[in-house]
Design an enzyme around this catalytic site. Structure first.
Site, PDB file in Angstrom:
ATOM      1  N   THR A 188       0.989 -14.610  47.063  1.00 26.03           N
ATOM      2  CA  THR A 188       1.054 -13.552  48.077  1.00 26.03           C
ATOM      3  C   THR A 188       0.071 -13.863  49.198  1.00 26.03           C
ATOM      4  O   THR A 188      -1.020 -14.391  48.976  1.00 26.03           O
ATOM      5  CB  THR A 188       0.747 -12.186  47.467  1.00 26.03           C
ATOM      6  OG1 THR A 188      -0.540 -12.220  46.827  1.00 26.03           O
ATOM      7  CG2 THR A 188       1.796 -11.816  46.446  1.00 26.03           C
ATOM      8  N   ARG A 190      -0.583 -11.480  51.878  1.00 27.03           N
ATOM      9  CA  ARG A 190      -1.131 -10.271  52.505  1.00 27.03           C
ATOM     10  C   ARG A 190      -0.811  -9.065  51.630  1.00 27.03           C
ATOM     11  O   ARG A 190      -0.034  -9.160  50.668  1.00 27.03           O
ATOM     12  CB  ARG A 190      -0.520 -10.067  53.896  1.00 27.03           C
ATOM     13  CG  ARG A 190       0.981  -9.841  53.831  1.00 27.03           C
ATOM     14  CD  ARG A 190       1.634  -9.755  55.196  1.00 27.03           C
ATOM     15  NE  ARG A 190       3.049  -9.438  55.095  1.00 27.03           N
ATOM     16  CZ  ARG A 190       3.996 -10.312  54.803  1.00 27.03           C
ATOM     17  NH1 ARG A 190       3.675 -11.591  54.592  1.00 27.03           N
ATOM     18  NH2 ARG A 190       5.262  -9.927  54.721  1.00 27.03           N
ATOM     19  N   ASP A 215      -4.146  -5.015  38.606  1.00 25.20           N
ATOM     20  CA  ASP A 215      -3.233  -3.873  38.615  1.00 25.20           C
ATOM     21  C   ASP A 215      -2.561  -3.673  39.972  1.00 25.20           C
ATOM     22  O   ASP A 215      -1.435  -3.183  40.041  1.00 25.20           O
ATOM     23  CB  ASP A 215      -3.988  -2.600  38.237  1.00 25.20           C
ATOM     24  CG  ASP A 215      -4.556  -2.674  36.826  1.00 25.20           C
ATOM     25  OD1 ASP A 215      -4.116  -3.545  36.063  1.00 25.20           O
ATOM     26  OD2 ASP A 215      -5.442  -1.856  36.506  1.00 25.20           O
TER      27      ASP A 215
END
Length: 269
Positions: A188, A190, A215
């Site tokens: 990922t 952002r 999480d």
């Protein structure tokens, strides 16, 4: 498919093999629906030494040949992760430890004939791992195996202490490779990247999504699936979480509820 079977103790395959590396040791192997039964034959033990590798602990089985070897032997290696007790500062915990058992097929003098036997055993073990049940009368071939699985791995390289990618390459990808699972590893870039990604994926191309982070990334994935127009089907997508973030409370709670201690969850990363 359920692993329950009315003839779970039925012997599906039986054979005698050497080991790798060769130490003059030979074993008798018997494969059932629930496990691989191993009995040492040579050198003959003083007592009846038998061990069982449960199918539920196995992740894969590969065939191979010795590099640069001119012999006609073939080999098959079984990869499993049994639970073992481990002492900690206070009491003990259970953790899965990698176990590899490699057997040498030397029934024939020709490699191709030995390779056929090795492939038969590997195929049978892979089918049982995937829940494909068969009997001793079944002709075992690669056509029995279900289609290969494909996982989307979503990793936050900045999560936790910033070592998620290193842990992934060191601990996670080797297990996935042993299990013959194809994957696409996406880092990922952002906030909400994962959320936007799962909103547009073709669900039929994937067998599951695995979050390699804390999480927060899991929160994005679940919300992204729920925001799809076909959310009722999308939310049925299997989702896994491997704790590599600074907050791993959800992964800890899930594993603790499944019977693993919190320390075990953290050590398995």
């Amino acid at each position: 498919m359920s692993r329950n079977y009315k003839h779970s103790s039925e012997t599906l395959l039986h054979g005698e093999f050497g080991v790798y590396p060769s130490k003059g040791v030979r074993y008798a192997l018997s494969l059932t629906h629930t496990g691989l039964h191993i009995q040492r034959l040579v050198p003959k033990p003083e007592d009846d030494q038998r061990t069982v590798l449960p199918i539920l602990d196995m992740v894969g089985c590969h065939t191979m040949r010795s590099c640069g070897s001119s012999d006609g032997f073939a080999y098959f290696s079984i990869y499993s992760y049994p639970l073992k007790k481990k002492k900690v500062a206070v009491g003990s915990t259970r953790t899965r430890q990698r176990l590899v058992r490699t057997f040498r097929v030397d029934e024939a003098s020709d490699f191709k004939q030995n390779q056929v036997i090795a492939e038969k055993w590997a195929t049978a073990i892979k089918c049982l791992i995937r829940g494909v049940l068969f009997s001793s009368d079944t002709e075992i071939s690669t056509t029995l195996q279900p289609k290969p699985r494909r996982l989307m791995l979503l990793l936050n390289p900045c999560g936790g202490r910033g070592n998620a990618l290193q842990q992934c390459h060191s601990n996670i990808l080797p297990i996935i490779t042993e299990a013959d699972i194809s994957y696409n590893l996406i880092q990922t870039e952002r906030q909400n990247h994962a959320r936007e990604l799962v909103q547009s994926i073709n669900l039929e191309e994937w067998d599951g999504i695995v979050v390699i982070s804390g999480d927060g990334l899991l929160f994005e994935v679940v919300n992204g699936l729920m925001e799809r127009s076909d959310w009722e089907d999308a939310i049925k997508m299997p989702i896994g979480i491997l704790p590599c973030g600074s907050g791993n409370a959800l992964a800890g709670a899930i594993n603790y509820n499944a019977g693993y201690g919190i320390r075990t969850v953290l050590r398995q990363t």
